[in-house]
Design an enzyme around this catalytic site. Structure first.
Site, PDB file in Angstrom:
ATOM      1  N   LYS A 129      69.528  44.522  55.124  1.00 46.86           N
ATOM      2  CA  LYS A 129      68.893  43.232  54.857  1.00 46.86           C
ATOM      3  C   LYS A 129      67.951  43.280  53.659  1.00 46.86           C
ATOM      4  O   LYS A 129      67.609  42.243  53.099  1.00 46.86           O
ATOM      5  CB  LYS A 129      68.200  42.735  56.106  1.00 46.86           C
ATOM      6  CG  LYS A 129      69.225  42.395  57.192  1.00 46.86           C
ATOM      7  CD  LYS A 129      68.626  41.711  58.384  1.00 46.86           C
ATOM      8  CE  LYS A 129      69.700  41.258  59.350  1.00 46.86           C
ATOM      9  NZ  LYS A 129      70.233  42.379  60.162  1.00 46.86           N
TER      10      LYS A 129
HETATM   11  C1  LIG Z   1      71.288  42.239  60.952  1.00 49.47           C
HETATM   12  C2  LIG Z   1      71.986  43.488  61.277  1.00 49.47           C
HETATM   13  C3  LIG Z   1      73.344  43.484  61.621  1.00 49.47           C
HETATM   14  C4  LIG Z   1      74.126  42.205  61.758  1.00 49.47           C
HETATM   15  O1  LIG Z   1      74.305  41.560  60.520  1.00 49.47           O
HETATM   16  P1  LIG Z   1      74.756  40.029  60.488  1.00 49.47           P
HETATM   17  O2  LIG Z   1      74.717  39.651  59.055  1.00 49.47           O
HETATM   18  O3  LIG Z   1      73.751  39.272  61.293  1.00 49.47           O
HETATM   19  O4  LIG Z   1      76.100  39.965  61.097  1.00 49.47           O
HETATM   20  C5  LIG Z   1      73.952  44.694  61.849  1.00 49.47           C
HETATM   21  N1  LIG Z   1      73.271  45.858  61.771  1.00 49.47           N
HETATM   22  C6  LIG Z   1      71.965  45.897  61.461  1.00 49.47           C
HETATM   23  C7  LIG Z   1      71.285  47.200  61.416  1.00 49.47           C
HETATM   24  C8  LIG Z   1      71.289  44.716  61.190  1.00 49.47           C
HETATM   25  O5  LIG Z   1      70.002  44.762  60.878  1.00 49.47           O
END
Ligand SMILES: *Cc1c(COP(=O)(O)O)cnc(C)c1O
Length: 462
Positions: A129
């Site tokens: 993210k």
């Molecule tokens: C947010 C997240 C996901 C899921 O991603 P999406 O875009 O919501 O599908 C998977 N793994 C981790 C470690 C995350 O932080």
């Protein structure tokens, strides 16, 4: 893996004429008639009708780009990826500055066992993210230049978004961030990343699930009283400015994996919750990145894999798992995927698979035993998803026998040491996480009620 840098930008003269003629417009998934520009779509987050903004069309990389993309550094690939979406609104020189300061780390593609791992955890909060949040914070700062009314950003998080957004916006002037997280359902480290910064970042521990947090944010963003008092925006993966930059690492991975292969695109497995990440991958594919197919791997919150197999989209209450950032029963970005693709198209592009906590733990142990590599629980869901599809009795196994296969590693294993350590011992702690562990949590606990959020926001604004 690092890459030689031969050229850093595609001259405009090589771009198709069409791309130069218009600025990208964005419309709501619920109303194709009203469109806005990138700044409006990014700063408002959610469309006024409650829909999600999507670009009017997914642009294509110019055909010539692929010669140079393979030789580019990560920030340059990000520049070429984002440019057509913000054309005419963010000057090239500013966009260059943004991607260079946002992406001070790479997205390495490493070979582990029989497949690639795309490591997306080298940013400051050790999860993918960071790629979206760091671009978004810098883009917001630019798009709001000269504005004196402060902006309050609301974020619902299942764990990782909150930390990445808080870190991305920390001390950005004129912008305040409120993060809502499900109390007791995130790790102590995640809680420190979210609620340990202070300054312009505040944190609310909601007595409920991630879906509750998401509902509260949506309701607060739509509250007329609040909207009169302050400028509000969201920073979830529902925000298009977080999603677009994520397309860049798909392109980087696809091109880098193709370097030692013969023309068959890579199949990428995406551990998914809210489906922002996978949607970004679909954008990269439509832009022309050499991707053959996707695997959407979920934990037992398998709304989307069930949709692919039954054709019926049925949201559920989310269930807690050890891959908690994917505990989503009603994935927001489904609406966006459905705006771009029919069920048949999705079935052609994406294979769905779901993985239990037990399988996740077994996979962490197995992969470490066989290769010495530490997987976090989310990435382990992805790894196991590939294993399940490769199994001989799976009708899709032949599809994976051609071309490279990669798994997105969405978080560093040390971020989920509560699960990983008892299984395979401690993963080495990155410096950024060691620093975060020393912070103190400062958050307010609230019931899962809209009125509680609104009351606090009204107070904070005063
Ligand atoms: C947010 C997240 C996901 C899921 O991603 P999406 O875009 O919501 O599908 C998977 N793994 C981790 C470690 C995350 O932080």
């Amino acid at each position: 893996m690092t890459f030689m840098r031969l050229s850093c930008s595609i001259p405009d003269s090589q771009l198709p004429k069409k791309m130069l003629q218009y600025a990208m417009r964005y419309y709501s998934t619920r109303n194709r008639n009203n469109s806005v520009n990138f700044a409006q779509a990014a700063l408002s987050g959610l469309a006024p009708d409650g829909g999600l903004f999507v670009p009017q069309e997914i642009p294509r990389y110019p055909p010539t780009a692929f010669f140079s993309l393979g030789a580019m550094s990560y920030p340059d690939i990000a520049f070429e990826t984002i440019k057509p979406y913000v054309r005419d609104e963010i000057p090239d020189s500013t966009l260059q500055d943004i991607v260079r300061s946002a992406y001070t780390f790479d997205a390495p593609l490493v070979g582990i066992g029989d497949r690639f791992i795309l490591e997306l955890f080298h940013g400051p909060t050790a999860a993918f993210k960071d790629f979206g949040a760091r671009f978004m914070a810098r883009a917001f700062a630019y798009l709001r230049r000269g504005e004196d009314k402060p902006l309050r950003i609301l974020v619902a998080t299942s764990g990782d978004t909150g930390g990445a957004v808080a870190d991305g916006f920390f001390k950005v002037p004129g912008i305040f961030v409120t993060v809502l997280y499900p109390k007791g359902r995130i790790t102590p480290l995640q809680e420190r990343q979210i609620a340990g910064l202070g300054a312009n970042i505040s944190a609310l521990a909601v007595e409920g699930s991630f879906d509750d947090c998401q509902r509260l944010v949506k309701a607060a963003l739509a509250d007329e009283g609040l909207k009169k008092k302050m400028e509000l925006s969201s920073a979830n993966s529902i925000n298009i400015s977080r999603l677009i930059p994520q397309a860049a690492y798909y392109t980087a991975a696809a091109i880098r994996s193709a370097a030692d292969n013969t023309g068959v695109g890579i199949t990428l497995c995406v551990p998914s919750g809210n489906f922002g990440n996978l949607t970004a991958g679909l954008y990269a594919m439509k832009m022309g990145a050499p991707i053959k197919a996707f695997i959407a791997a979920t934990n037992i919150n398998k709304t989307f894999p069930d949709y692919l197999s039954t054709g019926e989209y049925q949201t559920r209450i989310s269930q807690a798992t050890i891959s908690n950032a994917m505990d989503v029963g009603a994935p927001s970005n489904f609406e966006r995927m459905a705006a771009h693709f029919s069920l048949d198209e999705m079935r052609r592009l994406i294979l769905g698979v779901s993985v239990s906590d037990e399988e996740t733990r077994e996979t962490i142990v197995k992969v470490h035993g066989e290769t010495g590599y530490f997987l976090d629980p989310h990435s382990a869901v992805g790894w196991k998803g590939v294993d399940k599809l490769l199994a001989k009795d799976n009708p899709n196994s032949r599809l994976l026998s051609e071309g490279p296969v990669g798994v997105l590693s969405t978080a560093h294993p040390a971020k989920f040491s509560e699960t990983v350590e008892p299984l395979i011992g401690p993963a080495p702690l990155p410096e950024s996480l060691a620093r975060a562990m020393k912070r103190t949590v400062q958050s307010q606990t609230i019931p899962a009620e809209v009125s509680a959020v609104i009351e606090i926001l009204n107070k904070e604004d005063a």
